[in-house]
Design an enzyme around this catalytic site. Structure first.
Site, PDB file in Angstrom:
ATOM      1  N   ASN A 120       0.825  -1.209   0.000  1.00 21.61           N
ATOM      2  CA  ASN A 120       0.000   0.000   0.000  1.00 21.61           C
ATOM      3  C   ASN A 120       0.865   1.269   0.000  1.00 21.61           C
ATOM      4  O   ASN A 120       2.058   1.213  -0.257  1.00 21.61           O
ATOM      5  CB  ASN A 120      -1.017  -0.012   1.140  1.00 21.61           C
ATOM      6  N   ARG A 121       0.231   2.399   0.298  1.00 20.94           N
ATOM      7  CA  ARG A 121       0.889   3.683   0.052  1.00 20.94           C
ATOM      8  C   ARG A 121       1.585   4.272   1.272  1.00 20.94           C
ATOM      9  O   ARG A 121       1.121   4.105   2.402  1.00 20.94           O
ATOM     10  CB  ARG A 121      -0.145   4.692  -0.473  1.00 20.94           C
ATOM     11  N   HIS A 146       3.249  -0.030  -2.880  1.00 21.03           N
ATOM     12  CA  HIS A 146       3.582  -1.454  -2.998  1.00 21.03           C
ATOM     13  C   HIS A 146       5.079  -1.728  -3.151  1.00 21.03           C
ATOM     14  O   HIS A 146       5.498  -2.511  -4.004  1.00 21.03           O
ATOM     15  CB  HIS A 146       2.818  -2.065  -4.177  1.00 21.03           C
ATOM     16  N   HIS A 221      -1.493  -9.964  -3.199  1.00 24.28           N
ATOM     17  CA  HIS A 221      -2.336  -9.049  -3.976  1.00 24.28           C
ATOM     18  C   HIS A 221      -3.170  -9.789  -5.028  1.00 24.28           C
ATOM     19  O   HIS A 221      -3.299  -9.329  -6.169  1.00 24.28           O
ATOM     20  CB  HIS A 221      -1.446  -7.991  -4.634  1.00 24.28           C
ATOM     21  N   TYR A 223      -6.207 -10.958  -7.238  1.00 27.74           N
ATOM     22  CA  TYR A 223      -7.502 -10.430  -7.675  1.00 27.74           C
ATOM     23  C   TYR A 223      -8.430 -11.639  -7.788  1.00 27.74           C
ATOM     24  O   TYR A 223      -8.142 -12.575  -8.534  1.00 27.74           O
ATOM     25  CB  TYR A 223      -7.388  -9.778  -9.058  1.00 27.74           C
ATOM     26  N   ASP A 287     -11.671   1.397  -2.510  1.00 27.61           N
ATOM     27  CA  ASP A 287     -10.219   1.258  -2.455  1.00 27.61           C
ATOM     28  C   ASP A 287      -9.809   1.763  -1.071  1.00 27.61           C
ATOM     29  O   ASP A 287      -9.131   2.779  -0.945  1.00 27.61           O
ATOM     30  CB  ASP A 287      -9.568   2.082  -3.585  1.00 27.61           C
ATOM     31  N   GLN A 324      -7.363  -4.182   2.995  1.00 25.98           N
ATOM     32  CA  GLN A 324      -7.658  -3.243   1.918  1.00 25.98           C
ATOM     33  C   GLN A 324      -8.671  -3.903   0.994  1.00 25.98           C
ATOM     34  O   GLN A 324      -8.394  -4.950   0.412  1.00 25.98           O
ATOM     35  CB  GLN A 324      -6.379  -2.894   1.144  1.00 25.98           C
ATOM     36  N   GLU A 352      -6.682  -7.355   0.655  1.00 24.20           N
ATOM     37  CA  GLU A 352      -5.272  -7.443   1.063  1.00 24.20           C
ATOM     38  C   GLU A 352      -5.168  -7.243   2.570  1.00 24.20           C
ATOM     39  O   GLU A 352      -5.405  -6.151   3.064  1.00 24.20           O
ATOM     40  CB  GLU A 352      -4.472  -6.349   0.351  1.00 24.20           C
TER      41      GLU A 352
HETATM   42  C1  BGC Z   1      -4.484  -0.308  -4.239  1.00 20.54           C
HETATM   43  C2  BGC Z   1      -5.026   0.372  -5.475  1.00 20.54           C
HETATM   44  C3  BGC Z   1      -4.109   0.109  -6.619  1.00 20.54           C
HETATM   45  C4  BGC Z   1      -3.987  -1.382  -6.800  1.00 20.54           C
HETATM   46  C5  BGC Z   1      -3.069  -1.768  -7.915  1.00 20.54           C
HETATM   47  C6  BGC Z   1      -4.355  -1.757  -4.531  1.00 20.54           C
HETATM   48  O1  BGC Z   1      -3.776  -2.394  -3.434  1.00 20.54           O
HETATM   49  O2  BGC Z   1      -5.297  -0.100  -3.149  1.00 20.54           O
HETATM   50  O3  BGC Z   1      -5.153   1.754  -5.259  1.00 20.54           O
HETATM   51  O4  BGC Z   1      -4.575   0.694  -7.796  1.00 20.54           O
HETATM   52  O5  BGC Z   1      -3.512  -1.956  -5.620  1.00 20.54           O
HETATM   53  O6  BGC Z   1      -1.890  -1.100  -7.836  1.00 20.54           O
END
Ligand code: BGC
Length: 387
Positions: A120-121, A146, A221, A223, A287, A324, A352
């Site tokens: 994450n950020r 990430h 991560h 999907y 998100d 997340q 996540e």
């Molecule tokens: C984030 C998104 C991001 C995605 C792919 C996710 O974990 O929350 O904002 O776009 O990852 O990078």
């Protein structure tokens, strides 16, 4: 007359003998235990190709006695696929990704990868630790996302251990991240272990140690689309999150620091709710990091997802304090995934498990600091069933 009596007598005696034999046979059958061949956990290994810099990549397939199959490779410690049955026993791969290794070298939004050193950020890619400011690689506008430009998702991991036992099949991968890599302090030794169990669980264990105070936040991560990858959007999935609070974000998706109640808002998933029912009321789609009721360190239920058309259910438990929930808002159909399927907006969702985004800059969030001598330990379990 006499002949008929004699005939009847013969018939009766024959019947008694035959009946007696049948009975004996039945008793014998009952006494003899049925020998059923017990299916076992298994692991197969194959070569998956080479990285552009000529490193060998291997792919492991873990299979359990019920036919669940998880494929894991040592590039990015990526979960490549996961096949589970629907309510009628039909198997499908429920993870987005690519058919070949080369797909994973193209620019993609972290399909199935392990994210690190910090998932994450981190706002502006900066944080203070022991009075020193560290500047990380920025790769998401002004922010760090990430793990930076070349995170743990884009490196080859070492295969540490591969083992199939009676109840589990596991692959342990490790990675050594150098002091200063992407701006992070400290040499970090970390590992991730994927374990498939006979009870239809996929467990992910994370471990890390450092030689200098640093920050760590690892996650997977993947999907998900429980109707099968590439089969459509996930808006009809029913989601329950074991969280009554979340961390609101600014326009750059950096938490403001506030911890807010989800009550009476489209963020509320405390009761099973379809993802699409209120998504239009959330700018950009979901998100957001949810504050899990379990807190830090206790393996507790975090989320349950149900897909009504196939009956597939995924339950996530974790020791992490946050999750997340990302509804695949940035998928735009430009990526051709497995079987050439175009992954359009909302074709997959991520859950996540993690510490909260931007924790290094938020003193009120649970700490992500790891010191020398300490051990980072994280566990997340995905359990699959149908209803
Ligand atoms: C984030 C998104 C991001 C995605 C792919 C996710 O974990 O929350 O904002 O776009 O990852 O990078």
């Amino acid at each position: 007359m006499r002949t008929r009596i004699l005939l009847n007598l013969v018939l009766a005696v024959t019947a008694i003998i035959v009946f007696g034999c049948e009975k004996k046979k039945n008793i014998a059958a009952a006494e003899k235990p049925e020998v059923k061949e017990k299916k076992k956990m298994s692991i197969t290994k194959e070569s998956y190709g080479k990285t552009p810099d000529n490193q060998t990549v291997v792919l492991y397939t873990l299979t359990n006695p019920n036919g669940l199959k998880a494929r894991v490779m040592n590039y990015g410690a990526i979960l490549v696929s996961l096949e589970t049955p629907d309510r009628d026993g039909n198997f499908a791969d429920i993870i987005l990704g690519f058919d070949t290794l080369d797909g994973y070298f193209t620019e993609h939004p972290y399909f199935g990868v392990i994210v690190g050193r910090y998932a994450n950020r981190i706002g502006k890619g900066r944080f203070m630790l022991d009075g020193v400011e560290y500047k990380l690689a920025t790769n998401n506008g002004p922010n760090h996302l990430h793990g930076g430009v070349k995170g743990f998702d884009k490196v080859v991991w070492k295969v540490e251990n591969v083992k199939a036992k009676d109840d589990t099949a596991m692959v342990k991968l490790s990675y050594f991240s150098k002091d200063g890599q992407e701006g992070y302090p400290g040499n970090l030794n970390c590992s991730v272990t994927y374990t498939l169990t006979k009870d239809n669980e996929l467990r992910i264990d994370y471990e890390a140690t450092t030689d200098k105070t640093t920050i760590v936040n690892l996650t997977n991560h993947a999907y998900w689309n429980l109707a099968g990858q590439g089969s459509g959007d996930i808006l009809g999935h029913e989601l329950m999150l074991n969280a009554d609070k979340y961390t609101p974000v600014d326009e750059g998706l950096i938490p403001t620091g506030e911890i807010k109640e989800v009550k009476d808002s489209p963020m509320d998933f405390t009761k099973p709710t379809t993802i699409g029912s209120r998504i239009d009321q959330v700018t950009g789609g979901y998100d957001h990091n949810y504050v899990l009721k379990g807190g830090v360190g206790k393996l507790t239920l975090a989320a349950r997802v149900y897909e009504p058309t196939t009956g597939r259910v995924m339950e996530i438990t974790t020791v992490e304090p946050g999750i997340q929930f990302y509804s695949g808002n940035f998928l735009d159909g430009t990526i051709a995934g497995k079987s050439g399927k175009a992954y359009k907006k909302h074709y997959g969702f991520c859950l996540e498990t993690q510490h909260y985004p931007d924790s290094p800059n938020k003193p009120n969030f649970p700490s992500v600091v790891l010191k020398p001598g300490e051990k980072y330990n994280s566990v997340t379990v995905h359990k699959f069933s149908t209803k």
